[in-house]
Scaffold this motif. Structure first.
Motif, PDB file in Angstrom:
ATOM      1  N   GLY A 166       0.800  -1.217   0.000  1.00 43.74           N
ATOM      2  CA  GLY A 166       0.000   0.000   0.000  1.00 43.74           C
ATOM      3  C   GLY A 166       0.830   1.263   0.000  1.00 43.74           C
ATOM      4  O   GLY A 166       0.310   2.345  -0.212  1.00 43.74           O
ATOM      5  N   THR A 167       2.130   1.152   0.219  1.00 45.07           N
ATOM      6  CA  THR A 167       3.014   2.314   0.204  1.00 45.07           C
ATOM      7  C   THR A 167       3.381   2.644  -1.235  1.00 45.07           C
ATOM      8  O   THR A 167       3.646   1.756  -2.041  1.00 45.07           O
ATOM      9  CB  THR A 167       4.289   2.030   1.018  1.00 45.07           C
ATOM     10  N   ARG A 168       3.411   3.923  -1.545  1.00 40.72           N
ATOM     11  CA  ARG A 168       3.830   4.337  -2.887  1.00 40.72           C
ATOM     12  C   ARG A 168       5.348   4.236  -2.976  1.00 40.72           C
ATOM     13  O   ARG A 168       6.065   4.602  -2.053  1.00 40.72           O
ATOM     14  CB  ARG A 168       3.374   5.766  -3.164  1.00 40.72           C
ATOM     15  N   ASP A 190       2.830   9.227   2.600  1.00 41.77           N
ATOM     16  CA  ASP A 190       1.516   9.816   2.428  1.00 41.77           C
ATOM     17  C   ASP A 190       1.545  11.208   3.056  1.00 41.77           C
ATOM     18  O   ASP A 190       1.900  11.337   4.231  1.00 41.77           O
ATOM     19  CB  ASP A 190       0.456   8.939   3.118  1.00 41.77           C
TER      20      ASP A 190
END
Length: 138
Positions: free
Chosen positions: A25-27, A133
Motif C-alpha cells: 500500500g506504500t507508494r 503519504d
C-alpha cells in the motif's frame, strides 16, 4: 512504513542495511540515475569525482522532492563511479555517507564502471524510494 533489515547471519555493513521492507500500500518511486549536471545541462566537477558526487546527491534530492519524498525515504541505491581505484570509490562513498542517505541506512551497491552516459561524467546514482503519504496515512 520502512523496516531496515541487517541480517545477524551476515557480516554487518558499516553504513547501510542489507534490505529495506515496505508494507503493501506504500507508494514507491523508481528514480532515473541522478547525474552531475547543473540546471542548464553543464557538467559540474569536471575531473573531480567527489564534487560530482555532491552534485549527484543534490540532484537526487531534487528528484525526490518532485515526487514528494526525500533522502531519508530512499530504500536502495546503486552508486556508479568511473574508476577501478577503491580509494576513488571510497571518496565517493564518503559523500553518500555524509548525505541524508545514511539516515536509513538504505541498502546500496557501489560499483566501479568503465564509463557513464555524459562526456566527463564520473558518478551516477539510481534510487528507489518510498513516498510518504502527505496526510500520514499508511
Amino acid at each position: 512504513m520502512i523496516r531496515r533489515v541487517t541480517s545477524p547471519a551476515l557480516f554487518p555493513p558499516p553504513t547501510y542495511s542489507h534490505a529495506s521492507v515496505v508494507e503493501a500500500g506504500t507508494r514507491i518511486a523508481f528514480l532515473a540515475g541522478a547525474v552531475p549536471l547543473d540546471a542548464e545541462g553543464g557538467l559540474v566537477g569536471d575531473g573531480d569525482p567527489v564534487r560530482q558526487a555532491e552534485q549527484v546527491v543534490a540532484n537526487l534530492e531534487e528528484q525526490l522532492r518532485a515526487v514528494g519524498s526525500d533522502l531519508a525515504h530512499v530504500l536502495s541505491t546503486e552508486v556508479y563511479v568511473v574508476s577501478g581505484d577503491t580509494a576513488v570509490l571510497s571518496a565517493v562513498w564518503e559523500v553518500v555517507e555524509a548525505s541524508g542517505l545514511s539516515a536509513g541506512p538504505h541498502a546500496s551497491t557501489l560499483l566501479g564502471v568503465a564509463c557513464l552516459g555524459y562526456s566527463g561524467q564520473l558518478v551516477e546514482i539510481t534510487a528507489t524510494a518510498a513516498v510518504p503519504d502527505p496526510e500520514g496515512r499508511s
